[in-house]
Design a protein around this motif. Structure first.
Motif, PDB file in Angstrom:
ATOM      1  N   THR A  55      52.207  46.250   9.259  1.00 63.48           N
ATOM      2  CA  THR A  55      53.446  47.045   9.245  1.00 63.48           C
ATOM      3  C   THR A  55      53.814  47.638  10.606  1.00 63.48           C
ATOM      4  N   VAL A  56      53.206  47.124  11.662  1.00 64.96           N
ATOM      5  CA  VAL A  56      53.561  47.561  13.020  1.00 64.96           C
ATOM      6  C   VAL A  56      55.030  47.203  13.278  1.00 64.96           C
ATOM      7  N   PRO A  57      55.833  48.105  13.863  1.00 65.39           N
ATOM      8  CA  PRO A  57      57.213  47.738  14.212  1.00 65.39           C
ATOM      9  C   PRO A  57      57.226  46.481  15.076  1.00 65.39           C
ATOM     10  N   ILE A  58      58.148  45.579  14.819  1.00 65.08           N
ATOM     11  CA  ILE A  58      58.149  44.279  15.488  1.00 65.08           C
ATOM     12  C   ILE A  58      58.185  44.418  17.003  1.00 65.08           C
ATOM     13  N   GLU A  59      58.953  45.380  17.509  1.00 68.91           N
ATOM     14  CA  GLU A  59      59.053  45.523  18.976  1.00 68.91           C
ATOM     15  C   GLU A  59      57.743  45.995  19.606  1.00 68.91           C
ATOM     16  N   GLU A  60      56.821  46.532  18.779  1.00 72.70           N
ATOM     17  CA  GLU A  60      55.527  47.002  19.287  1.00 72.70           C
ATOM     18  C   GLU A  60      54.387  46.023  18.972  1.00 72.70           C
ATOM     19  N   LEU A  61      54.698  44.925  18.347  1.00 73.65           N
ATOM     20  CA  LEU A  61      53.687  43.970  17.888  1.00 73.65           C
ATOM     21  C   LEU A  61      52.967  43.317  19.071  1.00 73.65           C
ATOM     22  N   THR A  62      51.644  43.168  18.953  1.00 72.26           N
ATOM     23  CA  THR A  62      50.848  42.512  19.988  1.00 72.26           C
ATOM     24  C   THR A  62      50.087  41.324  19.383  1.00 72.26           C
ATOM     25  N   ASP A  64      46.961  40.962  19.404  1.00 67.49           N
ATOM     26  CA  ASP A  64      45.798  41.501  18.691  1.00 67.49           C
ATOM     27  C   ASP A  64      46.147  41.863  17.250  1.00 67.49           C
ATOM     28  N   ASP A  65      47.337  42.439  17.054  1.00 69.51           N
ATOM     29  CA  ASP A  65      47.787  42.796  15.708  1.00 69.51           C
ATOM     30  C   ASP A  65      47.891  41.548  14.831  1.00 69.51           C
ATOM     31  N   VAL A  66      48.505  40.512  15.388  1.00 68.88           N
ATOM     32  CA  VAL A  66      48.717  39.278  14.628  1.00 68.88           C
ATOM     33  C   VAL A  66      47.381  38.596  14.348  1.00 68.88           C
ATOM     34  N   LEU A  67      46.514  38.550  15.360  1.00 71.43           N
ATOM     35  CA  LEU A  67      45.223  37.878  15.192  1.00 71.43           C
ATOM     36  C   LEU A  67      44.352  38.607  14.160  1.00 71.43           C
ATOM     37  N   LYS A  68      44.383  39.919  14.175  1.00 73.73           N
ATOM     38  CA  LYS A  68      43.609  40.695  13.197  1.00 73.73           C
ATOM     39  C   LYS A  68      44.056  40.345  11.778  1.00 73.73           C
ATOM     40  N   TRP A  69      45.390  40.310  11.562  1.00 71.68           N
ATOM     41  CA  TRP A  69      45.910  39.943  10.243  1.00 71.68           C
ATOM     42  C   TRP A  69      45.545  38.502   9.892  1.00 71.68           C
ATOM     43  N   VAL A 106      53.661  36.244  20.598  1.00 75.02           N
ATOM     44  CA  VAL A 106      52.416  36.936  20.247  1.00 75.02           C
ATOM     45  C   VAL A 106      51.463  36.035  19.462  1.00 75.02           C
ATOM     46  N   ILE A 107      51.725  34.726  19.502  1.00 72.22           N
ATOM     47  CA  ILE A 107      50.809  33.752  18.895  1.00 72.22           C
ATOM     48  C   ILE A 107      50.285  32.847  20.007  1.00 72.22           C
ATOM     49  N   LYS A 108      49.006  32.564  19.996  1.00 74.37           N
ATOM     50  CA  LYS A 108      48.398  31.680  20.984  1.00 74.37           C
ATOM     51  C   LYS A 108      48.210  30.277  20.404  1.00 74.37           C
ATOM     52  N   LYS A 109      48.470  29.280  21.233  1.00 80.51           N
ATOM     53  CA  LYS A 109      48.337  27.893  20.778  1.00 80.51           C
ATOM     54  C   LYS A 109      46.912  27.572  20.326  1.00 80.51           C
ATOM     55  N   ARG A 110      45.938  28.219  20.935  1.00 85.05           N
ATOM     56  CA  ARG A 110      44.539  27.916  20.608  1.00 85.05           C
ATOM     57  C   ARG A 110      44.154  28.352  19.197  1.00 85.05           C
ATOM     58  N   TRP A 111      44.995  29.163  18.549  1.00 84.60           N
ATOM     59  CA  TRP A 111      44.709  29.580  17.171  1.00 84.60           C
ATOM     60  C   TRP A 111      44.939  28.451  16.169  1.00 84.60           C
ATOM     61  N   ARG A 112      45.713  27.463  16.576  1.00 84.87           N
ATOM     62  CA  ARG A 112      46.074  26.378  15.661  1.00 84.87           C
ATOM     63  C   ARG A 112      44.855  25.548  15.262  1.00 84.87           C
ATOM     64  N   PRO A 113      44.633  25.341  13.972  1.00 89.15           N
ATOM     65  CA  PRO A 113      43.523  24.478  13.544  1.00 89.15           C
ATOM     66  C   PRO A 113      43.822  23.019  13.866  1.00 89.15           C
ATOM     67  N   LYS A 114      42.782  22.247  14.129  1.00 90.61           N
ATOM     68  CA  LYS A 114      42.962  20.812  14.360  1.00 90.61           C
ATOM     69  C   LYS A 114      42.932  20.091  13.023  1.00 90.61           C
TER      70      LYS A 114
END
Length: 297
Positions: A55-62, A64-69, A106-114
């Motif tokens: 529920t972090v405001p979108i303009e403050e999203l990092t 780390d927030d996305v990866l944690k979720w 705020v998404i890294k390409k390396r998070w993508r599963p092969k």
């Protein structure tokens, strides 16, 4: 699909109001771009879950927030599911960047599963022959439906939208509304035309009537098509389940084995990107297997 509901609007009260407002702007942009209802509904479901749990405001999203979720969400999930979730989030964040709600991705390409590219599930020549024999035991409507699916390569979502005026039996063509409401013309076999003509002769016709009706005289829906094809697979005693999309894959592989080029197959299937069609070129057709056996033994 029910087009009367506002499927592109989120009313999820668990999402902070400002974030929900941005989500609805994104969903509306997809609606205005004529994206398929199924696509919008899937993205909406994924994004509602993310925005109600993070529920972090979108303009403050990092990141780390996305990866944690994402790490919490990922537990016991399949790789294809995770890839779809990341694609949905990525599309949403690109929109947020374009609209200046977010400063950077705020998404890294390396998070993508092969994910290994699996080949489409299609019927071999022998399985297709068994299916056609089994189809002769079906009702005239079901036979017409089966032959239409196998000889036109249409998606079941396209078939349920067809009306009688969309089909020219003499020319063996149909005007189909595909993904993104794009209109294309498909072809079907002479055998299909004969059975379709017999089926339509059993009905009182209006040009605006659906091409296929259920037993109650209402438009045949996607689930009805699924049940017909699933029943056919059991009648044919196939080793695997038969699904409507298998008809489409079988159509494409049959076309390829008979010498049709990928651009022509792409046009028939309604693929806007030729790379989507290229996967069929990786399938070893009967002719290729026979040639290999003749050379290699």
């Amino acid at each position: 699909m029910n087009l009367s509901n506002n499927y592109w609007i989120s009313n999820n009260a668990a999402i902070p109001l400002e974030n929900r407002k941005i989500l609805n702007e994104f969903l509306l942009s997809y609606k205005l771009a004529n994206k398929a209802e199924a696509t919008i509904t899937k993205y909406k479901s994924i994004l509602e879950r993310f925005l109600s749990e993070c529920t972090v405001p979108i303009e403050e999203l990092t990141s780390d927030d996305v990866l944690k979720w994402f790490n919490e969400y990922s537990i016991d999930k399949k790789e294809k599911t995770l890839d779809l979730v990341l694609s949905s989030l990525s599309s949403f964040f690109k929109f947020c960047i374009a609209e200046e709600y977010l400063g950077q991705m705020v998404i890294k390409k390396r998070w993508r599963p092969k994910i290994p590219h699996s080949l489409p599930k299609y019927l071999t020549e022998q399985e297709y022959a068994r299916v056609k024999i089994a189809a002769e035991k079906l009702s005239i409507r079901d036979r017409a439906l089966v032959l239409f699916l196998f000889s036109s390569g249409c998606r079941r979502s396209e078939v349920v939208q067809l009306t009688i005026k969309d089909v020219n039996i003499d020319r063996r063509t149909a005007e189909v509304k595909g993904k993104g409401k794009k209109i294309r013309h498909v072809h079907f076999s002479e055998e299909c035309a004969l059975i379709l003509k017999d089926y339509l002769s059993t009905r009182l016709l209006k040009s605006t009537d659906p091409l296929f009706l259920n037993k109650h005289g209402k438009p045949l829906q996607q689930n009805g098509i699924y049940l017909v094809i699933s029943k056919l697979g059991k009648l044919a005693k196939l080793n695997q389940s038969l699904h409507p999309h298998s008809c489409r894959h079988t159509f494409a592989t049959n076309m390829l084995s008979k010498g049709a080029g990928l651009p022509f197959i792409a046009d028939e299937l309604g693929h806007s990107n030729l790379n989507t069609t290229r996967i069929y070129a990786r399938i070893p057709t009967e002719d290729v297997i026979l040639a290999y056996q003749n050379i290699m033994g």
